[in-house]
Enzyme design. Structure first.
Site, PDB file in Angstrom:
ATOM      1  N   THR A  32       0.941  -1.258   0.083  1.00  0.00           N
ATOM      2  CA  THR A  32      -0.065   0.011  -0.116  1.00  0.00           C
ATOM      3  C   THR A  32       1.002   1.197  -0.085  1.00  0.00           C
ATOM      4  O   THR A  32       0.287   2.374  -0.231  1.00  0.00           O
ATOM      5  CB  THR A  32      -1.004  -0.076   1.141  1.00  0.00           C
ATOM      6  OG1 THR A  32      -0.127  -0.111   2.427  1.00  0.00           O
ATOM      7  CG2 THR A  32      -1.881  -1.115   1.088  1.00  0.00           C
ATOM      8  N   GLY A  33       2.118   1.276   0.143  1.00  0.00           N
ATOM      9  CA  GLY A  33       3.217   2.416   0.003  1.00  0.00           C
ATOM     10  C   GLY A  33       3.396   2.630  -1.368  1.00  0.00           C
ATOM     11  O   GLY A  33       3.070   1.836  -2.404  1.00  0.00           O
ATOM     12  N   SER A  34       3.627   3.819  -1.589  1.00  0.00           N
ATOM     13  CA  SER A  34       3.948   4.409  -2.926  1.00  0.00           C
ATOM     14  C   SER A  34       4.722   3.554  -3.752  1.00  0.00           C
ATOM     15  O   SER A  34       4.643   3.117  -5.097  1.00  0.00           O
ATOM     16  CB  SER A  34       4.298   5.624  -3.168  1.00  0.00           C
ATOM     17  OG  SER A  34       5.561   6.014  -2.566  1.00  0.00           O
ATOM     18  N   GLU A  48      32.116  -5.685  -7.689  1.00  0.00           N
ATOM     19  CA  GLU A  48      32.715  -4.214  -7.483  1.00  0.00           C
ATOM     20  C   GLU A  48      33.698  -4.252  -6.237  1.00  0.00           C
ATOM     21  O   GLU A  48      33.670  -5.586  -5.468  1.00  0.00           O
ATOM     22  CB  GLU A  48      31.394  -3.299  -7.310  1.00  0.00           C
ATOM     23  CG  GLU A  48      30.685  -3.607  -6.036  1.00  0.00           C
ATOM     24  CD  GLU A  48      29.487  -2.684  -5.916  1.00  0.00           C
ATOM     25  OE1 GLU A  48      28.956  -2.386  -6.834  1.00  0.00           O
ATOM     26  OE2 GLU A  48      29.134  -2.626  -4.859  1.00  0.00           O
ATOM     27  N   HIS A  71      27.799   2.403  -2.592  1.00  0.00           N
ATOM     28  CA  HIS A  71      27.246   1.158  -1.826  1.00  0.00           C
ATOM     29  C   HIS A  71      28.076   0.884  -0.309  1.00  0.00           C
ATOM     30  O   HIS A  71      29.226   1.233  -0.501  1.00  0.00           O
ATOM     31  CB  HIS A  71      27.592  -0.479  -2.463  1.00  0.00           C
ATOM     32  CG  HIS A  71      26.685  -0.159  -3.691  1.00  0.00           C
ATOM     33  ND1 HIS A  71      26.950  -1.222  -4.775  1.00  0.00           N
ATOM     34  CD2 HIS A  71      25.170   0.292  -3.852  1.00  0.00           C
ATOM     35  CE1 HIS A  71      25.707  -0.971  -5.666  1.00  0.00           C
ATOM     36  NE2 HIS A  71      24.966  -0.137  -5.222  1.00  0.00           N
TER      37      HIS A  71
END
Lengths: 309, 259
Positions: A17-19, A222, A260
């Site tokens: 239900t979050g955006s 990486e 990161h």
């Protein structure tokens, strides 16, 4: 075939239900993913409109998994609640169906929260976690497919290359590189670049080794840590298919965190050079230019007799 | 004591204990650590107490490192920390609001702090080609490719997944503050971010910050064609490319560098 997600996978969205949750549930359903419902504590009983279907919102993962028979969950909840969401999903999958896949997209989860979450996974062998802080996992189909995450679906196509990466957009770059030589993907997995996370390179390689449709793998690492070196050493003894490898950060200065949390050369360790050297020692085909991944892969496929030109 | 040197030359002198994430450091582990250092009597007890508190502190305050160095034993058999260094996990700051008071902004790189406030991740480097990229891995890869084509990156800059016109303008401003910057490479692989939105932001930003160096933009992914069109139909002097290699080659060529 493919690994871990396929067209039959039934997917729940934690934080639907979050955006972010609603936006990506919509995109996933559009791609062809079978989104069967979602979980938002305090909003159980509501529904969410997705393209072509209305799905239920549940109060808890236990309720959602029992009711829908879902085997995959994707987490879009804010960082401070994400570790609890992982633990809740792990317990529900373990108790109700003996296992399941949890994909955590959320960025910025406290490291010790992740340490605790991983602690909860150790006695639930059927439960796998991908992420956090990752783009997710996608298995392209003949039409549609199963997309569990935030990657742009349309850049992918069904094929025979497996892709594993610590980075988000760099994974898309690798996908575009395979497409540039007319190769599609079996499954693409973004494992995330956090220092403490679930599935690692070796888990992915082991699954790709067992997958008959995957004929070669592109592995994108990486700087920081030793995951790439460990994967190379494992692959040398256990992986029979060709691998093309790239490591981002050859120009990164020591002691600086490059975006990161885990991408840092500390005490002179974790450099791209060390990782490229480990790749070469393990027989992994190195692409030092990420724009050349496609061409290196093409050469490798020809050399392995998997392609004529 | 230089612990890095010890790790390299005499790794056997380092004793390790793994803290169980759910149960903490056990009494037997604490005693074993004290034994391994050859401590006896009251020093043994003092160390066990200290190491237990150290583990509790690490977890309770969401640390990413706690170092005591040097740690001494007094003649009376008490363990005393003479100096220490602690670093915190920034992701857990919401649980520890008091940390904000410890912060000394003068000790931080001002530009990096400002970048962070705009949702950007920025690290200054020594070269002359500014980079503006979406995604940390792709941002590092862009620096690497610039170097492969004979250029030197001036910075690492990840605009993140939530970038908008404001943050892209801030990003251009931060890149151009660096007097070494002679050209800028924008590398966007659109996913959630749409290339046409980035294109319009670039046009607005360049006017706002007074862009006066060569600009190369590489678009791929979501709405890359529209993004290219927006740039090419504008008054902005810009070279557009569709691959990273072409982009790097173009920016290195534009500033007269490379081979």
């Amino acid at each position: 075939m493919s690994i871990w997600v396929h067209e039959e996978s039934k997917v729940l969205v934690q934080g639907i239900t979050g955006s972010q949750g609603t936006f990506h549930a919509t995109r996933m359903e559009e791609y062809g993913t079978d989104v069967v419902g979602g979980v938002t504590p305090g909003k159980g009983g509501q529904t969410v409109e997705l393209p072509g279907r209305t799905v239920p919102v549940y109060e808890s993962m236990t309720e959602a998994v029992s009711d829908t028979g879902a085997d995959v969950s994707v987490i879009y909840v804010p960082a401070r609640f994400a570790a609890s969401a992982i633990i809740e999903a792990a317990e529900a999958f373990h108790e109700i169906r003996g296992g399941g896949l949890i994909v955590c997209i959320t960025e910025g989860i406290p490291t010790l929260d992740m340490v605790r979450s991983i602690g909860h996974l150790s006695d639930k062998p059927g439960v796998r976690l991908i992420g956090p802080n990752c783009p997710g996992i996608i298995t392209p189909g003949e039409q549609g497919g199963c997309k569990v995450g935030i990657m742009p679906g349309y850049i992918h196509a069904k094929g025979r290359i497996g892709i594993i990466s610590k980075s988000g957009t760099l994974t898309y770059e690798a996908v575009a590189q395979t497409m540039s030589i007319g190769e599609g993907q079996t499954t693409c997995i973004g494992i995330g670049g956090d220092p403490v996370s679930g599935t690692g390179f070796i888990d992915c390689l082991a699954a790709f080794e067992e997958d008959p449709e995957t004929e070669a793998v592109v592995l994108i690492g990486e700087i920081g840590g030793t995951a790439e070196e460990d994967a190379a050493a494992w692959a040398a003894d256990n992986f029979s298919k060709p691998i093309v490898g790239f490591v981002a950060g050859a120009t990164a200065p020591p002691g600086k965190r490059m975006g990161h949390a885990g991408a840092i050369i500390s005490g002179g360790k974790g450099t791209a050079e060390e990782k490229f050297a480990a790749f070469e020692a393990a027989g992994i085909h190195v692409a030092r230019d990420p724009s050349a991944i496609g061409q290196v892969l093409l050469g490798v496929l020809i050399e392995a007799g998997l392609r004529e030109s | 004591m230089d612990i890095e040197e010890v790790a390299e030359k005499t790794p056997e002198a380092i004793h390790k204990a793994w803290v169980d994430p759910l149960n903490g450091l056990g009494d037997e582990q604490k005693a074993a650590l004290a034994d391994s250092l050859g401590l006896t009597g009251s020093a043994h007890g003092s160390f066990v107490e200290m190491i237990g508190r150290l583990a509790e502190m690490f977890v309770g305050l969401d640390c990413s490192m706690v170092e005591i160095n040097p740690l001494v034993r007094t003649e009376g058999g008490t363990m005393v920390a003479l100096d220490s260094k602690v670093s915190f996990d920034d992701n857990a700051s919401f649980r520890h609001p008091w940390r904000a008071e410890l912060r000394d902004r003068s000790e931080e790189e001002e530009t990096e702090v400002r970048a962070k406030r705009s949702g950007l991740s920025y690290v200054k480097l020594d070269g002359n080609i500014g980079c503006l990229v979406n995604g940390a891995g792709l941002a590092m890869a862009s620096m690497d490719v610039i170097k492969l084509y004979g250029g030197e990156p001036a910075n690492f800059l990840d605009i993140g997944g939530g970038a908008n016109k404001e943050s892209i303008t801030a990003a251009f401003g931060i890149i151009l503050e660096d007097p070494n910057v002679e050209g800028i490479l924008v590398n966007i692989f659109g996913g959630i971010i749409r290339c046409d939105m980035v294109a319009r932001s670039i046009i607005d930003a360049s006017a706002e910050v007074g862009l006066n160096v060569p600009l190369v933009v590489r678009f791929s992914g979501t709405n890359h064609e529209q993004g290219k069109e927006v740039l090419e139909s504008s008054d902005l002097s810009v070279i557009t490319t569709s691959t990273l290699a072409e982009g790097a080659e173009a920016i290195v060529g534009a500033i007269g560098g490379g081979d």
